[in-house]
Design a protein around this motif. Structure first.
Motif, PDB file in Angstrom:
ATOM      1  N   GLU A 288      33.647  40.993  51.640  1.00  0.00           N
ATOM      2  CA  GLU A 288      34.411  42.232  51.469  1.00  0.00           C
ATOM      3  C   GLU A 288      35.297  42.101  50.235  1.00  0.00           C
ATOM      4  OE1 GLU A 288      36.568  44.775  54.740  1.00  0.00           O
ATOM      5  OE2 GLU A 288      37.909  43.194  54.061  1.00  0.00           O
ATOM      6  N   PHE A 289      35.312  43.156  49.432  1.00  0.00           N
ATOM      7  CA  PHE A 289      36.113  43.164  48.208  1.00  0.00           C
ATOM      8  C   PHE A 289      37.210  44.209  48.359  1.00  0.00           C
ATOM      9  CE2 PHE A 289      31.828  41.848  47.304  1.00  0.00           C
ATOM     10  CZ  PHE A 289      32.005  40.695  46.564  1.00  0.00           C
ATOM     11  N   VAL A 290      38.443  43.780  48.176  1.00  0.00           N
ATOM     12  CA  VAL A 290      39.581  44.688  48.304  1.00  0.00           C
ATOM     13  C   VAL A 290      40.268  44.774  46.955  1.00  0.00           C
ATOM     14  CG1 VAL A 290      41.717  45.171  49.564  1.00  0.00           C
ATOM     15  CG2 VAL A 290      39.837  43.955  50.699  1.00  0.00           C
ATOM     16  N   THR A 291      40.620  45.974  46.557  1.00  0.00           N
ATOM     17  CA  THR A 291      41.212  46.147  45.232  1.00  0.00           C
ATOM     18  C   THR A 291      42.670  46.579  45.359  1.00  0.00           C
ATOM     19  OG1 THR A 291      40.760  48.472  44.716  1.00  0.00           O
ATOM     20  CG2 THR A 291      38.887  46.973  44.641  1.00  0.00           C
ATOM     21  N   LEU A 292      43.399  46.510  44.263  1.00  0.00           N
ATOM     22  CA  LEU A 292      44.828  46.809  44.306  1.00  0.00           C
ATOM     23  C   LEU A 292      45.073  48.265  44.699  1.00  0.00           C
ATOM     24  CD1 LEU A 292      47.656  45.512  43.642  1.00  0.00           C
ATOM     25  CD2 LEU A 292      47.522  46.780  41.488  1.00  0.00           C
ATOM     26  N   ALA A 293      46.052  48.473  45.563  1.00  0.00           N
ATOM     27  CA  ALA A 293      46.490  49.834  45.895  1.00  0.00           C
ATOM     28  C   ALA A 293      48.011  49.844  45.777  1.00  0.00           C
ATOM     29  CB  ALA A 293      46.045  50.222  47.295  1.00  0.00           C
ATOM     30  N   ASP A 294      48.504  50.171  44.608  1.00  0.00           N
ATOM     31  CA  ASP A 294      49.939  50.166  44.357  1.00  0.00           C
ATOM     32  C   ASP A 294      50.383  51.579  43.988  1.00  0.00           C
ATOM     33  OD1 ASP A 294      52.528  49.883  43.546  1.00  0.00           O
ATOM     34  OD2 ASP A 294      52.118  48.381  41.994  1.00  0.00           O
TER      35      ASP A 294
ATOM     36  N   ALA B 155      46.747  37.771  40.990  1.00  0.00           N
ATOM     37  CA  ALA B 155      46.108  36.740  41.806  1.00  0.00           C
ATOM     38  C   ALA B 155      45.040  37.373  42.683  1.00  0.00           C
ATOM     39  CB  ALA B 155      47.146  36.034  42.670  1.00  0.00           C
ATOM     40  N   VAL B 156      44.046  36.603  43.010  1.00  0.00           N
ATOM     41  CA  VAL B 156      42.980  37.054  43.906  1.00  0.00           C
ATOM     42  C   VAL B 156      42.924  36.088  45.088  1.00  0.00           C
ATOM     43  CG1 VAL B 156      40.518  37.554  44.142  1.00  0.00           C
ATOM     44  CG2 VAL B 156      41.668  38.005  41.963  1.00  0.00           C
ATOM     45  N   ALA B 157      43.125  36.605  46.287  1.00  0.00           N
ATOM     46  CA  ALA B 157      43.065  35.778  47.494  1.00  0.00           C
ATOM     47  C   ALA B 157      41.623  35.691  47.974  1.00  0.00           C
ATOM     48  CB  ALA B 157      43.943  36.389  48.583  1.00  0.00           C
TER      49      ALA B 157
ATOM     50  N   SER C 258      39.641  45.881  39.636  1.00  0.00           N
ATOM     51  CA  SER C 258      40.985  45.339  39.875  1.00  0.00           C
ATOM     52  C   SER C 258      41.092  44.679  41.247  1.00  0.00           C
ATOM     53  CB  SER C 258      42.042  46.443  39.698  1.00  0.00           C
ATOM     54  OG  SER C 258      41.930  47.040  38.415  1.00  0.00           O
ATOM     55  N   LEU C 259      40.271  43.652  41.429  1.00  0.00           N
ATOM     56  CA  LEU C 259      40.168  42.955  42.714  1.00  0.00           C
ATOM     57  C   LEU C 259      41.427  42.161  43.035  1.00  0.00           C
ATOM     58  CD1 LEU C 259      36.621  41.349  42.237  1.00  0.00           C
ATOM     59  CD2 LEU C 259      37.173  43.313  43.713  1.00  0.00           C
ATOM     60  N   VAL C 260      41.848  42.214  44.302  1.00  0.00           N
ATOM     61  CA  VAL C 260      42.956  41.352  44.747  1.00  0.00           C
ATOM     62  C   VAL C 260      42.564  40.468  45.930  1.00  0.00           C
ATOM     63  CG1 VAL C 260      44.837  42.782  43.855  1.00  0.00           C
ATOM     64  CG2 VAL C 260      43.929  43.224  46.163  1.00  0.00           C
ATOM     65  N   LYS C 261      41.450  40.816  46.577  1.00  0.00           N
ATOM     66  CA  LYS C 261      41.062  39.999  47.727  1.00  0.00           C
ATOM     67  C   LYS C 261      39.542  39.949  47.861  1.00  0.00           C
ATOM     68  CE  LYS C 261      43.709  40.440  51.371  1.00  0.00           C
ATOM     69  NZ  LYS C 261      44.256  41.004  52.607  1.00  0.00           N
ATOM     70  N   ILE C 262      39.039  38.759  48.143  1.00  0.00           N
ATOM     71  CA  ILE C 262      37.614  38.568  48.410  1.00  0.00           C
ATOM     72  C   ILE C 262      37.546  37.857  49.754  1.00  0.00           C
ATOM     73  CG2 ILE C 262      35.477  37.460  47.615  1.00  0.00           C
ATOM     74  CD1 ILE C 262      36.537  37.674  44.745  1.00  0.00           C
TER      75      ILE C 262
ATOM     76  N   TYR D  16      43.769  32.358  44.044  1.00  0.00           N
ATOM     77  CA  TYR D  16      43.542  31.985  42.646  1.00  0.00           C
ATOM     78  C   TYR D  16      44.395  32.860  41.747  1.00  0.00           C
ATOM     79  CZ  TYR D  16      39.317  29.384  43.922  1.00  0.00           C
ATOM     80  OH  TYR D  16      38.424  28.484  44.451  1.00  0.00           O
ATOM     81  N   ASP D  17      45.156  32.239  40.862  1.00  0.00           N
ATOM     82  CA  ASP D  17      45.786  33.126  39.878  1.00  0.00           C
ATOM     83  C   ASP D  17      44.795  33.342  38.739  1.00  0.00           C
ATOM     84  OD1 ASP D  17      46.215  31.218  37.829  1.00  0.00           O
ATOM     85  OD2 ASP D  17      48.060  30.560  38.814  1.00  0.00           O
ATOM     86  N   LEU D  18      45.074  34.375  37.966  1.00  0.00           N
ATOM     87  CA  LEU D  18      44.091  34.811  36.980  1.00  0.00           C
ATOM     88  C   LEU D  18      43.714  33.690  35.999  1.00  0.00           C
ATOM     89  CD1 LEU D  18      42.438  37.266  36.069  1.00  0.00           C
ATOM     90  CD2 LEU D  18      44.220  37.670  34.362  1.00  0.00           C
ATOM     91  N   ALA D  19      44.713  32.908  35.589  1.00  0.00           N
ATOM     92  CA  ALA D  19      44.431  31.831  34.627  1.00  0.00           C
ATOM     93  C   ALA D  19      43.393  30.856  35.191  1.00  0.00           C
ATOM     94  CB  ALA D  19      45.729  31.105  34.274  1.00  0.00           C
ATOM     95  N   GLU D  20      43.519  30.560  36.477  1.00  0.00           N
ATOM     96  CA  GLU D  20      42.542  29.659  37.113  1.00  0.00           C
ATOM     97  C   GLU D  20      41.148  30.283  37.125  1.00  0.00           C
ATOM     98  OE1 GLU D  20      43.905  27.275  40.894  1.00  0.00           O
ATOM     99  OE2 GLU D  20      45.042  29.163  40.753  1.00  0.00           O
ATOM    100  N   LEU D  21      41.110  31.559  37.464  1.00  0.00           N
ATOM    101  CA  LEU D  21      39.806  32.235  37.501  1.00  0.00           C
ATOM    102  C   LEU D  21      39.163  32.258  36.120  1.00  0.00           C
ATOM    103  CD1 LEU D  21      40.325  35.319  39.852  1.00  0.00           C
ATOM    104  CD2 LEU D  21      39.020  33.233  40.313  1.00  0.00           C
TER     105      LEU D  21
END
Ligand SMILES: Nc1nc2c(c(=O)[nH]1)N[C@H]1C(S)=C(S)[C@@H](COP(=O)(O)O)O[C@H]1N2
Ligand SMILES: [Mo]
Length: 327
Positions: A177-183, A112-114, A247-251, A125-130
């Motif tokens: 601002e674009f934030v990407t996954l940090a796992d 999902a991307v917030a 691998s964006l998770v937040k915009i 947004y979940d990926l399917a929506e995007l």
């Protein structure tokens, strides 16, 4: 030390010799190149045909030819192998071969991307929506890494502006601002000191709205390989590659200019704008020329183009700005 963003060596690959006429139809050319490579590798004709249909490794994600100006360079494409094996994705390692090696088990579903901040309609947004938000387009862009190498990549996605319109930014939204996954469980270098995590990037609002700025879901007609920033990344073709966050998770829409991870690591070397500019050198190397990946180690370097060749499309965004100061 933050000196890892170096000018990594490129590995040589066989370069294809292509009749000029085939440039006319890039798709035909692609098939030709793939079949040629397969035949050169000694594969039987039938198998060569199969490979010619595309990389064939991941789910198909076709894109219609884009009508956006500048979105379809006719330059020879960098091979799928090079695009997917010579990568910068520091979460998975700092060697060019690390991302392909270390991201094989990267889990990109669910995703999902917030989209939040200074917007009237924040939404996760979940990926399917995007994926169904706007029609997919194929965009053939040059990618110029700040390290001095470049590629030509057929991306699939749609203008980020499509998403931005839907969330209705407020008058306070001056930057994105674009934030990407940090796992750390999946990404062996998250937690290491090579960069600050999560990887953060930013654009000015008008840059984010520019039609060339691509929300990217695929390449070569298939979904993004993990090492290229699956399942969704940014591609900003007139800026150095590190602006194109994977691998964006937040915009997030913000009033203040975001501080990107690379600027934090070395402010003198990586500025907020980071527009490709042959006249503004990196403090440690020239930016006047570049090595095109796939042309071999000893090929003549190419001259780097202002705004990576997209000056006609984006030059006016920077009218009156001192680009040596706003590097
Ligand atoms: N999250 C994240 N995004 C990233 C990077 C990274 O290390 N982490 N590297 C950047 C750099 S330096 C470049 S050149 C491009 C490379 O994209 P590619 O591997 O798909 O060619 O991704 C950019 N996006
Ligand atoms: Mo880069």
């Amino acid at each position: 030390m933050h000196l890892l963003h170096d000018r990594g060596f490129q590995h040589p690959t066989p370069s294809d010799i292509t009749p000029r006429a085939l440039y006319e139809d890039r798709r035909r050319w692609l098939q030709f190149a793939a079949a040629g490579a397969a035949l050169a590798a000694g594969l039987p004709a039938a198998q060569a045909q199969a490979q010619a249909a595309g990389p064939g490794k991941l789910a198909k994600l076709p894109g219609a030819r884009s009508a956006v100006a500048g979105a379809a360079t006719m330059e020879k494409l960098t091979s799928y192998d090079d695009v997917t094996s010579y990568n910068n994705f520091y979460e998975f390692g700092t060697d060019k071969a690390d991302p392909a090696r270390n991201a094989t088990k990267f889990k990109t579903t669910p995703w999902a991307v917030a989209v939040e901040g200074e917007v009237r309609k924040p939404k996760v947004y979940d990926l399917a929506e995007l994926l169904k938000l706007a029609p997919m387009e194929e965009r053939v862009y040059r990618l110029r890494c700040v390290e001095g190498w470049s590629m030509v990549i057929p991306w699939v996605g749609y203008s980020l502006a499509e998403l931005i319109r839907r969330v209705e930014p407020t008058g306070n939204a001056k930057f994105v601002e674009f934030v990407t996954l940090a796992d750390p469980k999946q990404m062996p270098y998250v937690g290491s000191r090579v960069l600050s995590w999560p990887y953060v990037e930013g654009l000015r609002m008008d840059e984010a709205m520019h039609p060339l700025t691509l929300l990217t879901f695929g390449l070569y007609g298939e979904v993004l390989p993990n090492q290229n920033g699956a399942p969704v990344r940014l591609t900003v073709p007139w800026k150095y590659g590190f602006k194109s966050a994977k691998s964006l998770v937040k915009i997030r829409f913000v009033e203040q200019q975001p501080v990107s991870s690379w600027t934090k690591a070395a402010q003198q070397e990586y500025g907020f704008y980071s527009n490709v500019n042959p006249k503004v050198d990196h403090p440690r190397w020239s930016q006047a020329t570049e090595r095109r990946i796939g042309e071999g180690l000893f090929a003549k370097k190419r001259p780097t183009l202002m705004f990576n060749g997209y000056e006609a499309q984006v030059g006016q965004l920077y009218a009156g700005m001192d680009l040596a100061k706003h590097y």
